[in-house]
Design an enzyme around this catalytic site. Structure first.
Site, PDB file in Angstrom:
ATOM      1  N   GLY A  42      10.483   7.902   3.052  1.00 51.06           N
ATOM      2  CA  GLY A  42      11.119   6.614   2.827  1.00 51.06           C
ATOM      3  C   GLY A  42      10.866   5.615   3.927  1.00 51.06           C
ATOM      4  CE1 TYR A  44       8.787  -0.060   8.699  1.00 48.65           C
ATOM      5  CE2 TYR A  44       6.651   0.049   9.790  1.00 48.65           C
ATOM      6  CZ  TYR A  44       8.009  -0.186   9.845  1.00 48.65           C
ATOM      7  OH  TYR A  44       8.601  -0.554  11.037  1.00 48.65           O
ATOM      8  N   GLY A 130       4.069   9.468   7.079  1.00 51.23           N
ATOM      9  CA  GLY A 130       3.574   9.007   8.369  1.00 51.23           C
ATOM     10  C   GLY A 130       2.102   9.291   8.588  1.00 51.23           C
ATOM     11  CG  ASP A 171      -2.970   3.013  14.124  1.00 45.51           C
ATOM     12  OD1 ASP A 171      -2.393   1.960  14.437  1.00 45.51           O
ATOM     13  OD2 ASP A 171      -3.276   3.298  12.954  1.00 45.51           O
ATOM     14  CG  HIS A 304      19.537 -29.020   1.818  1.00 43.16           C
ATOM     15  ND1 HIS A 304      20.152 -27.797   1.662  1.00 43.16           N
ATOM     16  CD2 HIS A 304      19.796 -29.733   0.697  1.00 43.16           C
ATOM     17  CE1 HIS A 304      20.780 -27.776   0.505  1.00 43.16           C
ATOM     18  NE2 HIS A 304      20.576 -28.941  -0.103  1.00 43.16           N
TER      19      HIS A 304
END
Length: 324
Positions: A42, A44, A130, A171, A304
């Site tokens: 669970g 990314y 992972g 990484d 706005h």
């Protein structure tokens, strides 16, 4: 200079080596839609693929070992993402560990503990638990380099390793594992080596996004992390249900949340789950990079109606939700 891709981390599930499963790289090769996709993980990737295939039309069960989805995010953000998943009809099982797998394509069975369902059955299986760096096949022993137990190389603030004239980036060096951080790593190394500039990762502000609905954009410390670090925390929050532009586009899932230091007014973190969250968080990224305070962001006039009003209001700004 060393750079290496990562590989999918395969969990220790009995029988998994005999069961057909997909990864984020192979699942998109499918030409037929799974009738029931089981997603293990669970984080990314697991959340993004679970929601994507649910919207394609698959039944989806998302199985997470931790007690919440996206456990690295602020708990309020995790809760908003889970609400989005369940609203889409995804079965979310948290605090659930898969221990065994059997079956063939079309009939995959997972044995799990920690949930009300001991056995979970689906047609296809995605492993999204992972990634592991490919440092074990680079011949690092010839350089006298030893990865840490997770496979990452130790580097200094300029991304130098312990070996002379060897840098590690992306990484392989651990830390935030995103394309944008790898690109910044490459810029640091290039400017250090070829331009003789003093560039380091010290103080680097690294945001990230998760492309779910609600979309996550985040930077800095979560509220629990800030409190654990000893800060006297101020929290600002605005739900998108109170943002006129979000109502106009029919997307009011989620919230904007600021975490600030009460003593200095410094922004410690900003966490967004909502429409265009990955873009909106850059207001906080720029503020944190330039040293703008929580109060200064609140005082900045916002157009706005825009989604960015949610950022201003979460910081206690002049734009208030209707009826407030």
């Amino acid at each position: 200079m060393l750079s290496a891709p990562t590989r999918i981390t395969i969990p220790a599930i009995d029988g998994l080596d005999t069961v057909p499963y997909f990864t984020s790289r192979t699942l998109l090769d499918l030409t037929d839609l799974p009738s029931h996709l089981l997603v293990v993980g669970g984080g990314y990737v697991g959340c993004e693929f679970a929601q994507m295939f649910r919207r394609f039309g698959s039944e989806v069960t998302l199985i997470q070992r931790a007690d919440r989805l996206l456990p690295g995010e602020d708990p309020d953000i995790s809760a908003a993402v889970r609400e989005g998943m369940t609203a889409d009809g995804i079965t979310v099982l948290t605090g659930t560990t898969c221990t065994a797998a059997t079956g063939t394509t079309g009939n995959i069975r997972l044995g799990c503990t920690g949930s009300e369902a001991d056995d979970i059955t689906g047609s296809h299986l995605l492993i999204a638990t992972g990634r592991t760096p490919n440092s074990d096949n680079l011949g690092l022993e010839y350089l006298g380099l030893e990865p840490d137990p997770q496979g990452f190389l130790t580097v200094d603030a300029s991304l130098r390793t312990d070996a002379e004239n060897v840098w590690a980036l992306g990484d392989l060096r651990g830390g935030p594992m995103f394309t944008h951080t790898a690109r910044d790593d490459a810029d640091i190394v290039y400017r250090t080596i070829f331009r003789s500039q003093d560039r380091t990762t010290t103080g680097r502000i690294v945001p990230h996004a998760v492309f779910t609905d609600p979309e996550v954009g985040a930077v800095g410390l979560t509220e629990p992390a800030a409190r654990a670090a000893g800060y006297d925390v101020v929290v600002g929050r605005q739900d998108f249900t109170g943002v006129v532009k979000a109502r106009a586009i029919g997307n009011t899932r989620g919230l904007v949340k600021f975490v600030a230091d009460a003593a200095t007014d410094r922004i410690l973190g900003c966490h967004i789950a909502g429409p265009d969250g990955g873009n909106l968080v850059h207001e906080a990224v720029i503020a944190m990079t330039t040293g703008a305070t929580y109060t200064q962001l609140a005082q900045a006039i916002h157009i706005h109606p825009t989604l960015a009003e949610a950022v201003n209001t979460a910081a206690g700004g002049v734009h208030r939700e209707i009826g407030a």
